[in-house]
Design a protein around this motif. Structure first.
Motif, PDB file in Angstrom:
ATOM      1  N   VAL A  56       0.845  -1.200   0.000  1.00 33.64           N
ATOM      2  CA  VAL A  56       0.000   0.000   0.000  1.00 33.64           C
ATOM      3  C   VAL A  56       0.882   1.253   0.000  1.00 33.64           C
ATOM      4  O   VAL A  56       0.631   2.208  -0.745  1.00 33.64           O
ATOM      5  CB  VAL A  56      -0.965  -0.006   1.203  1.00 33.64           C
ATOM      6  CG1 VAL A  56      -1.673   1.333   1.345  1.00 33.64           C
ATOM      7  CG2 VAL A  56      -1.975  -1.131   1.062  1.00 33.64           C
ATOM      8  N   ALA A  57       1.928   1.264   0.815  1.00 35.25           N
ATOM      9  CA  ALA A  57       2.830   2.419   0.880  1.00 35.25           C
ATOM     10  C   ALA A  57       3.535   2.629  -0.456  1.00 35.25           C
ATOM     11  O   ALA A  57       3.651   3.768  -0.935  1.00 35.25           O
ATOM     12  CB  ALA A  57       3.856   2.224   1.995  1.00 35.25           C
ATOM     13  N   GLU A  58       3.996   1.561  -1.067  1.00 40.51           N
ATOM     14  CA  GLU A  58       4.654   1.671  -2.377  1.00 40.51           C
ATOM     15  C   GLU A  58       3.691   2.190  -3.434  1.00 40.51           C
ATOM     16  O   GLU A  58       4.056   3.033  -4.265  1.00 40.51           O
ATOM     17  CB  GLU A  58       5.235   0.325  -2.786  1.00 40.51           C
ATOM     18  CG  GLU A  58       6.437  -0.093  -1.966  1.00 40.51           C
ATOM     19  CD  GLU A  58       6.858  -1.536  -2.196  1.00 40.51           C
ATOM     20  OE1 GLU A  58       6.091  -2.306  -2.818  1.00 40.51           O
ATOM     21  OE2 GLU A  58       7.958  -1.886  -1.739  1.00 40.51           O
ATOM     22  N   ASN A  59       2.448   1.704  -3.413  1.00 44.13           N
ATOM     23  CA  ASN A  59       1.445   2.183  -4.383  1.00 44.13           C
ATOM     24  C   ASN A  59       1.153   3.669  -4.173  1.00 44.13           C
ATOM     25  O   ASN A  59       1.060   4.434  -5.134  1.00 44.13           O
ATOM     26  CB  ASN A  59       0.149   1.382  -4.254  1.00 44.13           C
ATOM     27  CG  ASN A  59       0.273  -0.018  -4.801  1.00 44.13           C
ATOM     28  OD1 ASN A  59       1.213  -0.339  -5.523  1.00 44.13           O
ATOM     29  ND2 ASN A  59      -0.660  -0.872  -4.429  1.00 44.13           N
ATOM     30  N   ALA A  60       1.007   4.080  -2.912  1.00 45.26           N
ATOM     31  CA  ALA A  60       0.723   5.487  -2.618  1.00 45.26           C
ATOM     32  C   ALA A  60       1.887   6.373  -3.043  1.00 45.26           C
ATOM     33  O   ALA A  60       1.684   7.439  -3.644  1.00 45.26           O
ATOM     34  CB  ALA A  60       0.425   5.666  -1.127  1.00 45.26           C
ATOM     35  N   MET A  61       3.115   5.958  -2.758  1.00 43.64           N
ATOM     36  CA  MET A  61       4.287   6.739  -3.144  1.00 43.64           C
ATOM     37  C   MET A  61       4.396   6.822  -4.662  1.00 43.64           C
ATOM     38  O   MET A  61       4.680   7.892  -5.217  1.00 43.64           O
ATOM     39  CB  MET A  61       5.553   6.108  -2.557  1.00 43.64           C
ATOM     40  CG  MET A  61       6.814   6.907  -2.816  1.00 43.64           C
ATOM     41  SD  MET A  61       6.870   8.480  -1.947  1.00 43.64           S
ATOM     42  CE  MET A  61       7.355   7.945  -0.322  1.00 43.64           C
ATOM     43  N   THR A  62       4.148   5.735  -5.338  1.00 44.57           N
ATOM     44  CA  THR A  62       4.195   5.732  -6.802  1.00 44.57           C
ATOM     45  C   THR A  62       3.146   6.670  -7.380  1.00 44.57           C
ATOM     46  O   THR A  62       3.425   7.422  -8.320  1.00 44.57           O
ATOM     47  CB  THR A  62       3.997   4.306  -7.348  1.00 44.57           C
ATOM     48  OG1 THR A  62       5.023   3.469  -6.813  1.00 44.57           O
ATOM     49  CG2 THR A  62       4.060   4.274  -8.858  1.00 44.57           C
ATOM     50  N   ASP A  63       1.934   6.652  -6.833  1.00 43.24           N
ATOM     51  CA  ASP A  63       0.875   7.560  -7.304  1.00 43.24           C
ATOM     52  C   ASP A  63       1.290   9.021  -7.137  1.00 43.24           C
ATOM     53  O   ASP A  63       1.080   9.838  -8.032  1.00 43.24           O
ATOM     54  CB  ASP A  63      -0.432   7.315  -6.546  1.00 43.24           C
ATOM     55  CG  ASP A  63      -1.112   6.025  -6.961  1.00 43.24           C
ATOM     56  OD1 ASP A  63      -0.752   5.477  -8.024  1.00 43.24           O
ATOM     57  OD2 ASP A  63      -2.004   5.581  -6.214  1.00 43.24           O
ATOM     58  N   ILE A  64       1.871   9.343  -5.999  1.00 39.16           N
ATOM     59  CA  ILE A  64       2.288  10.735  -5.741  1.00 39.16           C
ATOM     60  C   ILE A  64       3.376  11.153  -6.718  1.00 39.16           C
ATOM     61  O   ILE A  64       3.309  12.231  -7.328  1.00 39.16           O
ATOM     62  CB  ILE A  64       2.769  10.895  -4.287  1.00 39.16           C
ATOM     63  CG1 ILE A  64       1.603  10.740  -3.321  1.00 39.16           C
ATOM     64  CG2 ILE A  64       3.446  12.239  -4.085  1.00 39.16           C
ATOM     65  CD1 ILE A  64       2.023  10.619  -1.860  1.00 39.16           C
ATOM     66  N   VAL A  65       4.380  10.308  -6.889  1.00 40.40           N
ATOM     67  CA  VAL A  65       5.512  10.668  -7.752  1.00 40.40           C
ATOM     68  C   VAL A  65       5.079  10.759  -9.206  1.00 40.40           C
ATOM     69  O   VAL A  65       5.466  11.698  -9.921  1.00 40.40           O
ATOM     70  CB  VAL A  65       6.671   9.662  -7.565  1.00 40.40           C
ATOM     71  CG1 VAL A  65       7.758   9.874  -8.604  1.00 40.40           C
ATOM     72  CG2 VAL A  65       7.253   9.776  -6.160  1.00 40.40           C
ATOM     73  N   LEU A  66       4.281   9.818  -9.677  1.00 46.85           N
ATOM     74  CA  LEU A  66       3.865   9.844 -11.088  1.00 46.85           C
ATOM     75  C   LEU A  66       2.922  11.002 -11.386  1.00 46.85           C
ATOM     76  O   LEU A  66       2.990  11.600 -12.460  1.00 46.85           O
ATOM     77  CB  LEU A  66       3.215   8.516 -11.471  1.00 46.85           C
ATOM     78  CG  LEU A  66       4.168   7.330 -11.595  1.00 46.85           C
ATOM     79  CD1 LEU A  66       3.391   6.067 -11.939  1.00 46.85           C
ATOM     80  CD2 LEU A  66       5.254   7.591 -12.627  1.00 46.85           C
TER      81      LEU A  66
END
Length: 128
Positions: A56-66
């Protein structure tokens, strides 16, 4: 001579004291094994919760960065569902010593009001 042979041959079993000592040793060994099994089960359950939290943390971080939509300096809260569970996410932007570089933090909790995060990620990005 026959009498000595008779005495030696009649002792074929264990004494009560020997049996009690063996039982005590087995009981102590059994208790330590049970403690290790209990700890192993506890660790397995903790890791079963921690792994999806990192996803979940990786998905959230990826969404923010992209998306390049940086959160504010205060914690922004959201939630998502993964593996039939609701996960609570906090994210924020942290100022660094450089004007061009920012740090992003993402934390994931299983309970909304939990003090400690199951997963926490940080990354640095250029603020364009």
């Amino acid at each position: 001579m026959a009498r000595g042979a008779l005495c030696r041959g009649s002792r074929k079993g264990f004494t009560l004291l020997e049996v009690m000592v063996a039982m005590a040793v087995l009981a102590i060994a059994g208790m330590s094994v049970m403690g290790m099994v209990r700890e192993s089960i506890s660790n397995t359950q903790y890791l079963a919760e921690k792994r999806p939290a990192f996803w979940v943390a990786e998905n959230a971080m990826t969404d923010i960065v992209l998306s390049q939509r940086w959160p504010g300096r205060e914690w922004q809260k959201s939630s998502t569902v993964l593996a039939e569970r609701e996960w609570f996410i906090r994210s924020r932007k942290v100022k660094t010593g450089s004007d061009d570089l920012i740090m992003l933090e993402v934390e994931v909790r299983q309970k909304k009001d939990s003090e400690s995060a199951l997963a926490s990620l940080q990354t640095y990005v250029l603020d364009s």
